[in-house]
Design a protein around this motif. Structure first.
Motif, PDB file in Angstrom:
ATOM      1  N   HIS A  26     -20.524  28.614   0.962  1.00  0.00           N
ATOM      2  CA  HIS A  26     -19.586  28.689   0.046  1.00  0.00           C
ATOM      3  C   HIS A  26     -18.352  27.827   0.226  1.00  0.00           C
ATOM      4  O   HIS A  26     -18.037  27.758   1.360  1.00  0.00           O
ATOM      5  N   LYS A  27     -17.755  27.124  -0.735  1.00  0.00           N
ATOM      6  CA  LYS A  27     -16.495  26.307  -0.410  1.00  0.00           C
ATOM      7  C   LYS A  27     -15.476  27.115   0.120  1.00  0.00           C
ATOM      8  O   LYS A  27     -14.835  26.345   1.002  1.00  0.00           O
ATOM      9  N   GLY A  28     -15.154  28.185  -0.120  1.00  0.00           N
ATOM     10  CA  GLY A  28     -14.257  29.252   0.781  1.00  0.00           C
ATOM     11  C   GLY A  28     -12.849  28.971   0.005  1.00  0.00           C
ATOM     12  O   GLY A  28     -12.354  28.006  -1.004  1.00  0.00           O
ATOM     13  N   ARG A  29     -11.991  29.046   1.051  1.00  0.00           N
ATOM     14  CA  ARG A  29     -10.483  28.899   0.576  1.00  0.00           C
ATOM     15  C   ARG A  29     -10.259  27.424   1.009  1.00  0.00           C
ATOM     16  O   ARG A  29     -10.950  26.622   1.328  1.00  0.00           O
ATOM     17  N   ARG A  30      -8.884  27.018   0.499  1.00  0.00           N
ATOM     18  CA  ARG A  30      -8.719  25.684   0.187  1.00  0.00           C
ATOM     19  C   ARG A  30      -7.288  25.545   0.777  1.00  0.00           C
ATOM     20  O   ARG A  30      -6.290  26.298   0.670  1.00  0.00           O
ATOM     21  N   PHE A  31      -6.857  24.015   1.083  1.00  0.00           N
ATOM     22  CA  PHE A  31      -5.573  23.748   1.462  1.00  0.00           C
ATOM     23  C   PHE A  31      -5.345  22.826   0.144  1.00  0.00           C
ATOM     24  O   PHE A  31      -5.999  21.870  -0.011  1.00  0.00           O
ATOM     25  N   CYS A  32      -4.045  22.900  -0.324  1.00  0.00           N
ATOM     26  CA  CYS A  32      -3.560  22.179  -1.205  1.00  0.00           C
ATOM     27  C   CYS A  32      -2.371  21.134  -0.489  1.00  0.00           C
ATOM     28  O   CYS A  32      -1.922  21.694   0.320  1.00  0.00           O
ATOM     29  N   PHE A  33      -2.336  19.658  -1.103  1.00  0.00           N
ATOM     30  CA  PHE A  33      -1.274  19.194  -0.343  1.00  0.00           C
ATOM     31  C   PHE A  33      -0.758  18.142  -1.276  1.00  0.00           C
ATOM     32  O   PHE A  33      -1.431  17.627  -2.382  1.00  0.00           O
ATOM     33  N   ILE A  34       0.415  17.216  -0.979  1.00  0.00           N
ATOM     34  CA  ILE A  34       0.924  16.458  -1.928  1.00  0.00           C
ATOM     35  C   ILE A  34       1.721  15.774  -1.100  1.00  0.00           C
ATOM     36  O   ILE A  34       2.440  16.119   0.048  1.00  0.00           O
ATOM     37  N   ALA A  35       1.853  14.462  -1.122  1.00  0.00           N
ATOM     38  CA  ALA A  35       2.694  13.214  -0.522  1.00  0.00           C
ATOM     39  C   ALA A  35       2.663  12.258  -1.199  1.00  0.00           C
ATOM     40  O   ALA A  35       2.276  11.910  -2.251  1.00  0.00           O
ATOM     41  N   ALA A  36       3.471  11.060  -0.653  1.00  0.00           N
ATOM     42  CA  ALA A  36       3.671   9.935  -1.396  1.00  0.00           C
ATOM     43  C   ALA A  36       3.429   8.779  -0.483  1.00  0.00           C
ATOM     44  O   ALA A  36       3.578   9.036   0.781  1.00  0.00           O
ATOM     45  N   ILE A  37       3.248   7.563  -0.863  1.00  0.00           N
ATOM     46  CA  ILE A  37       3.103   6.616  -0.135  1.00  0.00           C
ATOM     47  C   ILE A  37       3.908   5.534  -0.637  1.00  0.00           C
ATOM     48  O   ILE A  37       3.947   5.269  -1.809  1.00  0.00           O
ATOM     49  N   ILE A  38       4.076   4.508   0.152  1.00  0.00           N
ATOM     50  CA  ILE A  38       5.060   3.289  -0.353  1.00  0.00           C
ATOM     51  C   ILE A  38       4.515   1.811   0.078  1.00  0.00           C
ATOM     52  O   ILE A  38       4.124   1.588   1.008  1.00  0.00           O
ATOM     53  N   SER A  39       4.501   1.091  -0.805  1.00  0.00           N
ATOM     54  CA  SER A  39       3.965  -0.409  -0.530  1.00  0.00           C
ATOM     55  C   SER A  39       4.941  -1.100   0.464  1.00  0.00           C
ATOM     56  O   SER A  39       6.059  -0.833   0.613  1.00  0.00           O
ATOM     57  N   SER A  40       4.288  -2.033   0.950  1.00  0.00           N
ATOM     58  CA  SER A  40       5.305  -2.948   1.900  1.00  0.00           C
ATOM     59  C   SER A  40       6.453  -3.571   1.105  1.00  0.00           C
ATOM     60  O   SER A  40       6.353  -3.815  -0.227  1.00  0.00           O
ATOM     61  N   ASP A  41       7.433  -3.912   1.705  1.00  0.00           N
ATOM     62  CA  ASP A  41       8.651  -4.861   1.115  1.00  0.00           C
ATOM     63  C   ASP A  41       8.383  -6.264   0.941  1.00  0.00           C
ATOM     64  O   ASP A  41       8.151  -6.943   1.887  1.00  0.00           O
ATOM     65  N   PRO A  42       8.156  -6.625  -0.416  1.00  0.00           N
ATOM     66  CA  PRO A  42       7.802  -8.195  -0.501  1.00  0.00           C
ATOM     67  C   PRO A  42       8.914  -8.898  -0.411  1.00  0.00           C
ATOM     68  O   PRO A  42       8.986 -10.177  -0.410  1.00  0.00           O
ATOM     69  N   ALA A  43      10.312  -8.380  -0.441  1.00  0.00           N
ATOM     70  CA  ALA A  43      11.316  -9.156   0.012  1.00  0.00           C
ATOM     71  C   ALA A  43      11.683  -9.630   1.416  1.00  0.00           C
ATOM     72  O   ALA A  43      12.409 -10.628   1.585  1.00  0.00           O
ATOM     73  N   VAL A  44      10.760  -9.039   2.312  1.00  0.00           N
ATOM     74  CA  VAL A  44      10.666  -9.542   3.612  1.00  0.00           C
ATOM     75  C   VAL A  44       9.587 -10.068   4.006  1.00  0.00           C
ATOM     76  O   VAL A  44       8.506  -9.638   3.631  1.00  0.00           O
ATOM     77  N   PRO A  45       9.533 -11.547   4.538  1.00  0.00           N
ATOM     78  CA  PRO A  45       8.457 -11.925   4.954  1.00  0.00           C
ATOM     79  C   PRO A  45       7.629 -11.303   5.761  1.00  0.00           C
ATOM     80  O   PRO A  45       8.011 -10.703   6.871  1.00  0.00           O
ATOM     81  N   GLU A  46       6.123 -11.444   5.890  1.00  0.00           N
ATOM     82  CA  GLU A  46       5.247 -10.570   6.493  1.00  0.00           C
ATOM     83  C   GLU A  46       5.543 -10.601   8.059  1.00  0.00           C
ATOM     84  O   GLU A  46       5.483  -9.747   8.686  1.00  0.00           O
ATOM     85  N   ALA A  47       5.766 -11.776   8.539  1.00  0.00           N
ATOM     86  CA  ALA A  47       5.847 -11.835  10.021  1.00  0.00           C
ATOM     87  C   ALA A  47       7.030 -11.366  10.418  1.00  0.00           C
ATOM     88  O   ALA A  47       7.344 -11.191  11.711  1.00  0.00           O
ATOM     89  N   GLU A  48       8.109 -10.938   9.763  1.00  0.00           N
ATOM     90  CA  GLU A  48       9.505 -10.484  10.112  1.00  0.00           C
ATOM     91  C   GLU A  48       9.653  -9.075   9.807  1.00  0.00           C
ATOM     92  O   GLU A  48      10.727  -8.334   9.705  1.00  0.00           O
ATOM     93  N   ARG A  49       8.324  -8.403   8.999  1.00  0.00           N
ATOM     94  CA  ARG A  49       8.579  -6.846   8.650  1.00  0.00           C
ATOM     95  C   ARG A  49       8.292  -5.856  10.131  1.00  0.00           C
ATOM     96  O   ARG A  49       7.644  -6.227  10.913  1.00  0.00           O
ATOM     97  N   SER A  50       9.271  -5.213   9.958  1.00  0.00           N
ATOM     98  CA  SER A  50       9.337  -4.075  11.032  1.00  0.00           C
ATOM     99  C   SER A  50       8.762  -2.889  10.435  1.00  0.00           C
ATOM    100  O   SER A  50       8.116  -2.784   9.224  1.00  0.00           O
ATOM    101  N   GLU A  51       8.626  -1.767  11.165  1.00  0.00           N
ATOM    102  CA  GLU A  51       7.835  -0.655  10.706  1.00  0.00           C
ATOM    103  C   GLU A  51       8.315  -0.035   9.268  1.00  0.00           C
ATOM    104  O   GLU A  51       7.301   0.401   8.612  1.00  0.00           O
TER     105      GLU A  51
END
Length: 538
Positions: free
Chosen positions: A252-277
């Motif tokens: 049976h599926k049993g107990r469960r873990f619930c989770f929530i989070a957010a992701i963010i897109s890359s910064d388009p104002a910074v050229p791709e070659a110059e993007r830091s972490e």
């Protein structure tokens, strides 16, 4: 001779054609009598039936090569004295290769037309899209239509002989049955894709996202999900079809873990070659919260829909964490995308409610400057308050985001494929599910879930966002092309106001074939049901 007969007879058990087995007492001459040749043809037909029946390029080349050989033979004999030899090229190729007349004839026609040989394929995705489009348009689809699709796609030849066409139709019917296709309307997939209100929400979302891209703003996507103790992802696991032993019953599926989070897109104002972490697309680890699904703080039992583990109070606290994370990272003026779960749209506590008594509604109308009369009924008072709330009162999290300099955008109903975080969930849960075995403990699931989030790379997140954006661009092209068609129709006088009004009144719900999120969705069958319970709360 006896030794040679024994060897060939023994070889027949390994799939050797039966024609090599000679009758007792006969000398081996290399010839086939009528009985042996008929047995060979039956064997060949059986072998082709058991293997792939789709014509390959090599098979087509053989058909063309045989016909070319006989056509050249005709040319050679035509230059010799005497009566010219008669050739029936298609029949000769058919007899030599044991193929159908239509297949041999069509292969040569294709070669004459293009001076090349190729085979077209109707992939599962093409077939699925074709059936989906027919269903959306309200077209009835039967095996005869599928046969026409296969013929036009080049998977099957264009049949001119009624008998061959009937045989092909029966083969298509067996093929559809083997895939699990069923007749009738598919239950549990009712959507409102043709309703104007949904189209408006979809178009508004798409145009706002296109505008945000032009303004070079970063997008934040958030969502909730869960994973069961015995969740497994063994879709690609090998098995022996000849092993008929019963497998242990899945737990049976049993107990469960619930989770929530957010992701963010890359910064388009910074050229791709110059993007830091910090400028790259990524999971915001500060927003990740994982907890065991169980009884709510109010004491109520765990609900079937995992969204029952979340409420407005919890989500507002989590929203404060998200906004604080963005502020600490120096990220401003983002668009925060979320779905239409009820607790995402909770209004302030002092907002009037339909359950209030008439006296409380009168007081609320007076406090907000709305007209009140002694003859007003409770229903009329609520109608005024409801319209006022819709126009002036914002959900709590929307006001929180705007106060912090951000904007909230709701995904349109039935378009979860525009939410890239859904694809992120599929990746994370897939990592956990592929490690499952019968010895996996609930503690192991939590450890593997933590590891899956910890190893989620910016490249993976960027790929998920790119896939959702590709779908968004595709819809945008469809919308703009439909607008162009409508404009031309209006210019030609096809539409009039009365006809448009009639169309609006007659708009009804339609059942559509809803794709699994193609491996893009992280929900199993129960999760799909849960998703439908909360997505249209607005």
């Amino acid at each position: 001779m006896a030794q040679r007969r024994s060897a060939t007879a023994a070889g027949s058990t390994d799939g050797t054609p039966p024609c090599v087995k000679k009758k007792e007492g006969r000398l081996y001459t290399g010839s086939l009598d009528n009985e042996e040749y008929d047995a060979f043809k039956k064997w060949l037909k059986k072998q082709r039936k058991e293997n792939s029946r789709t014509l390959t390029v090599d098979a087509k080349l053989d058909i063309v090569a045989v016909q070319a050989y006989f056509r050249h033979e005709k040319f050679v004999h035509a230059n010799k004295s005497g009566r010219p030899k008669q050739y029936r090229f298609t029949a000769l190729a058919k007899n030599v290769l044991q193929r159908s007349t239509d297949v041999c004839q069509q292969a040569w026609k294709d070669y004459e037309r293009a001076q090349a040989v190729s085979v077209a394929t109707a992939t599962r995705e093409r077939r699925r899209n074709w059936l989906y489009e027919r269903t959306v348009k309200g077209n009835r689809t039967v095996a005869k239509d599928v046969l026409g699709f296969f013929c036009s796609s080049g998977v099957l030849p264009m049949y001119s002989d009624p008998t061959s066409k009937a045989n092909a139709l029966r083969a298509v019917q067996r093929y559809l049955e083997s895939l699990g296709y069923e007749r009738g309307q598919r239950g549990g997939c009712t959507t409102y894709m043709e309703k104007e209100e949904v189209l408006i929400k979809r178009d508004a979302y798409i145009t706002q996202m296109i505008k945000a891209r032009q303004q070079r703003r970063r997008i934040v996507y958030l969502d909730e999900s869960y994973i069961h103790h015995h969740y497994r992802r063994h879709d690609e696991s090998l098995y022996d079809p000849g092993d008929n032993r019963l497998l242990p019953k899945q737990k049976h599926k049993g107990r469960r873990f619930c989770f929530i989070a957010a992701i963010i897109s890359s910064d388009p104002a910074v050229p791709e070659a110059e993007r830091s972490e910090e400028h790259r697309a990524q999971l915001l680890p500060e927003t990740l919260d994982i907890f065991e699904g169980g009884k709510k703080q109010s004491g109520k039992a765990q609900t079937k829909d995992y969204h029952g583990m979340f409420d407005s109070a919890y989500f507002e606290r989590w929203m404060q964490t998200l906004l604080a994370t963005l502020d600490a990272r120096g990220i401003k003026n983002t668009i925060i995308v979320m779905d239409n779960a009820k607790y995402h749209k909770s209004l302030p506590a002092d907002t009037p409610k339909q359950s209030w008594k008439k006296a409380a509604m009168v007081e609320a109308c007076t406090a907000r400057g709305l007209p009140v009369s002694d003859t007003d009924t409770r229903a009329l008072l609520w109608a005024r308050l409801r319209d006022h709330i819709a126009q002036t009162v914002k959900p709590v999290v929307v006001q929180m985001a705007e106060d912090a300099g951000h904007e909230v955008l709701w995904t349109p109903p039935h378009y979860s494929d525009l939410q890239p975080i859904e694809i992120v969930w599929a990746n994370v849960k897939g990592d956990v599910g592929r490690q499952y075995n019968y010895d996996t403990t609930f503690k192991d699931v939590r450890q593997r879930l933590d590891e899956a989030f910890a190893t989620l790379t910016p490249k993976t997140v960027e790929g998920c966002i790119a896939k959702a954006n590709a779908r968004l661009d595709e819809l945008y092209r469809q919308i703009t092309s439909l607008d162009e068609v409508d404009e031309e129709a209006i210019d030609d006088g096809v539409f009039d106001d009365e006809q448009c009004d009639d169309d609006d009144e007659n708009m009804e719900e339609v059942d559509v074939v809803n794709e699994d999120k193609d491996k893009d969705s992280d929900e199993d069958s129960d999760e799909d049901d849960d998703e439908g319970e909360h997505e249209d709360e607005d």
